[in-house]
Design an enzyme around this catalytic site. Sequence first.
Site, PDB file in Angstrom:
ATOM      1  N   LEU A   1      -0.466   0.973 -53.359  1.00 29.36           N
ATOM      2  CA  LEU A   1      -1.758   1.563 -52.609  1.00 29.36           C
ATOM      3  C   LEU A   1      -2.380   0.480 -51.681  1.00 29.36           C
ATOM      4  CD1 LEU A   1      -3.576   3.240 -55.626  1.00 29.36           C
ATOM      5  CD2 LEU A   1      -2.163   4.436 -53.837  1.00 29.36           C
TER       6      LEU A   1
ATOM      7  N   GLY B   1      -1.436  -0.751 -48.922  1.00 25.90           N
ATOM      8  CA  GLY B   1      -1.500  -0.517 -47.548  1.00 25.90           C
ATOM      9  C   GLY B   1      -1.296   0.874 -47.363  1.00 25.90           C
ATOM     10  N   HIS B   2      -1.507   1.714 -48.261  1.00 31.22           N
ATOM     11  CA  HIS B   2      -1.199   3.276 -48.110  1.00 31.22           C
ATOM     12  C   HIS B   2      -2.290   3.914 -48.628  1.00 31.22           C
ATOM     13  CE1 HIS B   2       1.252   6.941 -48.597  1.00 31.22           C
ATOM     14  NE2 HIS B   2       2.068   6.578 -47.770  1.00 31.22           N
ATOM     15  N   PHE B   3      -3.052   4.116 -48.257  1.00 30.99           N
ATOM     16  CA  PHE B   3      -3.838   3.783 -46.927  1.00 30.99           C
ATOM     17  C   PHE B   3      -5.081   3.166 -46.924  1.00 30.99           C
ATOM     18  CE2 PHE B   3      -1.232   7.669 -46.153  1.00 30.99           C
ATOM     19  CZ  PHE B   3      -0.133   7.323 -45.229  1.00 30.99           C
TER      20      PHE B   3
ATOM     21  N   VAL C   1      -3.469   6.690 -51.272  1.00 30.66           N
ATOM     22  CA  VAL C   1      -2.756   7.950 -51.244  1.00 30.66           C
ATOM     23  C   VAL C   1      -1.424   7.320 -52.037  1.00 30.66           C
ATOM     24  CG1 VAL C   1      -1.588   9.798 -50.887  1.00 30.66           C
ATOM     25  CG2 VAL C   1      -3.781   9.300 -49.582  1.00 30.66           C
TER      26      VAL C   1
END
Length: 141
Positions: A42, A44-46, A51
């Site tokens: 999580l 870097g997502h986002f 998510v």
Amino acid sequence: MDKNEIKKILPHREPMLLIDEAELKDGVSVAKYTVRGDEFFLQGHFPNNPVVPGVILCEMMAQSACLLVNVNDDAEYTPFFTSMNNVKFKKKVVPGDCVIFKSEIQKQKDIFYFVKSTGYVNDVLCVSGELSFALVKNTEG
């Protein structure tokens, strides 16, 4: 079963062990994972809108499926993905969600297992797919 019992079956370890608890009943694996929010996937997502990536949901389904085969009894075999078919993402999974995965072996041929798996949050389908994997004998080296 708790994480320690799961580790007796699955070869996965943190941070890639993505099942918190599970139950095996009548040939069905029901596994749970609660998204804490601090997971590596999580980061870097986002940013500011975390998510769970679809590929991670697929891995969670696969781990649920692999619980149906006691692969780690003698630690001689490792389950490897061989295919993912008809994978569908219906609803995003976010921190705080508890995902419940249900997996059932549809067919087995030699070392190959074919599994139908689904993931739900609050009884709402989030992900589904047909997975296959092979139990491959470990080699030293």
